[in-house]
Scaffold this active site. Structure first.
Site, PDB file in Angstrom:
ATOM      1  N   LYS A 193      33.996   6.357  33.850  1.00 52.54           N
ATOM      2  CA  LYS A 193      33.706   5.421  32.756  1.00 52.54           C
ATOM      3  C   LYS A 193      34.784   4.328  32.680  1.00 52.54           C
ATOM      4  O   LYS A 193      35.803   4.409  33.345  1.00 52.54           O
ATOM      5  CB  LYS A 193      33.590   6.194  31.441  1.00 52.54           C
ATOM      6  CG  LYS A 193      32.442   7.235  31.457  1.00 52.54           C
ATOM      7  CD  LYS A 193      31.062   6.599  31.445  1.00 52.54           C
ATOM      8  CE  LYS A 193      29.926   7.496  31.906  1.00 52.54           C
ATOM      9  NZ  LYS A 193      29.579   8.611  31.063  1.00 52.54           N
TER      10      LYS A 193
HETATM   11  C1  LIG Z   1      28.598   9.859  30.817  1.00 54.77           C
HETATM   12  C2  LIG Z   1      27.521   9.843  29.777  1.00 54.77           C
HETATM   13  C3  LIG Z   1      27.439  10.834  28.785  1.00 54.77           C
HETATM   14  C4  LIG Z   1      28.247  12.078  28.803  1.00 54.77           C
HETATM   15  O1  LIG Z   1      29.597  11.861  28.762  1.00 54.77           O
HETATM   16  P1  LIG Z   1      30.587  13.103  28.976  1.00 54.77           P
HETATM   17  O2  LIG Z   1      31.904  12.565  28.520  1.00 54.77           O
HETATM   18  O3  LIG Z   1      30.545  13.436  30.437  1.00 54.77           O
HETATM   19  O4  LIG Z   1      30.090  14.217  28.130  1.00 54.77           O
HETATM   20  C5  LIG Z   1      26.500  10.683  27.785  1.00 54.77           C
HETATM   21  N1  LIG Z   1      25.651   9.627  27.762  1.00 54.77           N
HETATM   22  C6  LIG Z   1      25.694   8.671  28.713  1.00 54.77           C
HETATM   23  C7  LIG Z   1      24.751   7.517  28.607  1.00 54.77           C
HETATM   24  C8  LIG Z   1      26.618   8.765  29.764  1.00 54.77           C
HETATM   25  O5  LIG Z   1      26.628   7.828  30.715  1.00 54.77           O
END
Ligand SMILES: *Cc1c(COP(=O)(O)O)cnc(C)c1O
Length: 397
Positions: A193
């Protein structure tokens, strides 16, 4: 695989000396789990997105679960989730025994809109919340300019807005930062991210009561967290349990990584915007593809994803991904939609025909490398490879 040129991975995080120093300091400090570094990360993050409360957790999935729990979602309730998302958004609703209403998205932006929300609520009285996803880093029109916003529809029906902002740090909806828009906003600091702590997340809210509930449930339902017990010795063994909570706290090690990245987020974001603009101008007018819209204000987009849609469709997309891999360029697909995943399709008897907007994006979408560490030469290599390998099918749809 052998390539003459070095691999350009789909994603690579930026790790500077600042991150290494911050993590080393925590490891040497004698306190590894949630403590003063996590608290500082919460303060800084909350200040950055303009939220009264920021609660650090170990994932966005945990944040989504805490937020839905705090607003009282449970069996008999329904929550609207767009089909174009990662399964975590919808899964958190099922943790609480509530049902998901899968909604379509705008075929141009991949975002839930006020109209689509209105349509998916129509005729139901069990809807308690909507979970807009700021797809790719572009903010859904949560507050927008008032009329026709998701917040307006939500207010009319008395439902909460729990945003999945996993892609959306640092994004804005008009002038307002994502994190200060809805009832609660959930961020991800997962490995790929825009801000990463390996695994991690944050939930922000302006609501004192919700914040207190989420803080409580983040750590076992214990009325004082481990750090405040540690610092308020001599009665540090004293605590009470007032709810069956979860184990969702973020470590100080992870928070140190987060703080280091937060301190240079403007520079990292500016580089993402620059790359997105380069892609946009290079691909503009190409007949083989449609582009994710740059929008009136490219700076308002967090640019987690830069996606294109190959007009030749999903099969051609799969061949395109292989061709790019063969020249050493990683790509990804966001997303195979929920209505095409076995569990969601079967549980809610979903038909692709009911999701024309989502289907349009799915039928050919591919995400290109987009991260601050991409060099100018990398960007040019990606552009060349895309232009060479994009199927030469002139828009037939
Ligand atoms: C990455 C992601 C999540 C989950 O995030 P985590 O930190 O891995 O739990 C949820 N929603 C979207 C749209 C994502 O891209």
């Amino acid at each position: 695989m052998t390539t003459r040129t070095p691999l350009i991975p789909y994603f690579r995080h930026r790790a500077t000396q600042a991150e290494l120093d911050a993590v080393r300091d925590v490891i040497r400090s004698g306190w590894l789990t949630t403590g003063k570094v996590a608290a500082e990360f919460e303060r800084e993050f909350g200040r950055t997105v303009g939220a009264r409360h920021a609660i650090a957790v170990n994932s966005c999935t945990s944040a989504l679960h805490l937020a839905l729990e705090a607003i009282g979602i449970g069996p008999g309730d329904a929550v609207v989730v767009p089909s174009l998302t990662f399964t975590a958004t919808a899964e958190a609703v099922r943790y609480l025994g509530a049902e998901v209403i899968v909604a379509d998205v705008d075929p141009r932006t991949g975002l839930l809109t006020a109209d689509l929300l209105e349509r998916s609520i129509f005729g139901r009285c069990d809807v308690k919340a909507v979970m807009p996803v700021h797809f790719g880093g572009r903010a859904a029109s949560v507050v927008g300019d008032g009329s026709g916003s998701i917040a307006q529809v939500a207010a009319k029906h008395g439902i909460a807005v729990i945003e999945d902002a996993a892609h959306a740090f640092p994004a804005r909806d008009r002038a307002r930062p994502v994190g200060s828009l809805g009832t609660a906003t959930c961020f991800s600091f997962y490995a790929n991210k825009t801000l990463t702590t390996g695994e991690g997340g944050m939930v922000t809210t302006d609501d004192d009561r919700l914040a207190a509930r989420m803080r409580l449930m983040r750590l076992h339902g214990i009325d004082r967290d481990a750090w405040s017990r540690f610092t308020s010795a001599p009665d540090s063994w004293q605590y009470d349990v007032v709810a069956p909570g979860f184990k969702y706290n973020l470590t100080d090690i992870a928070a140190a990584l987060g703080l280091a990245q937060l301190s240079r987020h403007r520079v990292d974001h500016a580089r993402r915007v620059e790359i997105a603009k380069q892609y946009d101008s290079a691909f503009h007018g190409e007949l083989a593809m449609e582009l994710c819209p740059l929008g009136d204000d490219p700076e308002a987009n967090a640019w987690h994803l830069y996606w294109i849609r190959l007009k030749a469709g999903a099969a051609a997309r799969d061949a395109f991904i292989t061709a790019l891999m063969q020249v050493g360029i990683g790509t990804s697909v966001h997303y195979r939609p929920l209505h095409r995943m076995t569990y969601w399709r079967e549980r809610y008897r979903l038909n692709a025909a009911d999701f024309p907007g989502t289907e349009r994006i799915w039928d050919g979408c591919v995400s290109l490398p987009l991260y601050p560490d991409l060099s100018d030469a990398d960007v040019l290599r990606v552009i060349d490879a895309v232009l060479v390998h994009a199927p030469t099918v002139v828009g037939s749809r």
